[in-house]
Motif scaffolding. Structure first.
Motif, mmCIF file in Angstrom:
data_model
loop_
_atom_site.group_PDB
_atom_site.id
_atom_site.type_symbol
_atom_site.label_atom_id
_atom_site.label_comp_id
_atom_site.label_asym_id
_atom_site.label_seq_id
_atom_site.Cartn_x
_atom_site.Cartn_y
_atom_site.Cartn_z
ATOM 1 N N ASN A 60 0.831 -1.214 0.000
ATOM 2 C CA ASN A 60 0.000 0.000 0.000
ATOM 3 C C ASN A 60 0.857 1.252 0.000
ATOM 4 O O ASN A 60 0.579 2.211 -0.730
ATOM 5 N N ARG B 275 2.500 1.648 -3.374
ATOM 6 C CA ARG B 275 1.473 2.043 -4.351
ATOM 7 C C ARG B 275 1.191 3.542 -4.225
ATOM 8 O O ARG B 275 1.034 4.244 -5.222
ATOM 9 N N ASP B 276 1.155 4.037 -2.993
ATOM 10 C CA ASP B 276 1.003 5.478 -2.765
ATOM 11 C C ASP B 276 2.143 6.236 -3.443
ATOM 12 O O ASP B 276 1.937 7.259 -4.080
ATOM 13 N N GLU C 29 3.976 5.335 -6.033
ATOM 14 C CA GLU C 29 3.790 5.319 -7.489
ATOM 15 C C GLU C 29 2.686 6.271 -7.934
ATOM 16 O O GLU C 29 2.808 6.926 -8.958
#
Length: 188
Positions: free
Chosen positions: A178, A181-182, A184
């Motif tokens: 998570n 992903r933040d 990116e």
């Protein structure tokens, strides 16, 4: 994926640490290994906390807003986020620790000079009339170390600063995924 998060912290000697029950952070003068970083981000969370310094270059920066700061409220969070979005910088808000403070992360496509990031962000905040000082609003990178993410007390926030998910509620692999992903999704 675990090594990806460790790569965000290339400077590991010295670092800082805080043992359970300790009030102040202490200098750690031995090299910090990946397993030590991942250990404090683990599900076991034995209470030891760690932080790292910035190197000459970085792929991210952080605005640190302590609980009790005049900026620690939904209105200011929305304003700071909007001010940074206006210049193409996405902020991702997290609860930094059990104290309830906030770390607003921003990311770059590649490595940039840490000193340039610090100077540029501080100049921009001053231009926008923000008060930069310890306990109110701090900018990282700086000459100081900062607590690592995903440790006990860390959490994901809603855009208005409410705690959405506590780190302790999800497995380590999911927390790292998570967080990355933040990274990116908000690159500048």
């Amino acid at each position: 994926m675990s090594t990806d998060i460790c790569e965000l912290y290339p400077v590991r000697n010295p670092s800082i640490c805080k043992h359970p029950g300790q009030r102040r952070w202490k200098q750690w003068n031995a090299p910090l290994d990946d397993h030590q970083i991942l250990g404090v981000m683990s599900d076991e969370g034995r209470g030891l906390l760690r932080g790292c310094y910035w190197g000459e270059k970085t792929r991210h920066g952080v605005l640190d807003i302590d609980f009790g700061s005049k900026y620690h409220n939904p209105e200011w969070l929305k304003q700071i986020t909007a001010d940074f979005a206006a210049v193409g910088v996405g902020l991702v808000p997290y609860q930094s620790s059990e104290s309830g403070g906030w770390h607003l992360y921003f990311y770059f496509d590649g490595a940039v000079l840490s000193e340039e990031v610090e100077t540029t962000i501080k100049n921009y905040l001053r231009h926008r009339r923000y008060e930069i000082k310890s306990g109110t609003l701090e900018v990282f990178p700086s000459g100081n170390a900062l607590r690592l993410p995903l440790q006990k007390g860390f959490g994901w926030l809603t855009p208005d600063g409410r705690l959405k998910t506590k780190r302790e509620e999800i497995r380590q692999e999911e927390a790292i995924a998570n967080f990355l992903r933040d990274l990116e999704g908000s690159r500048s």
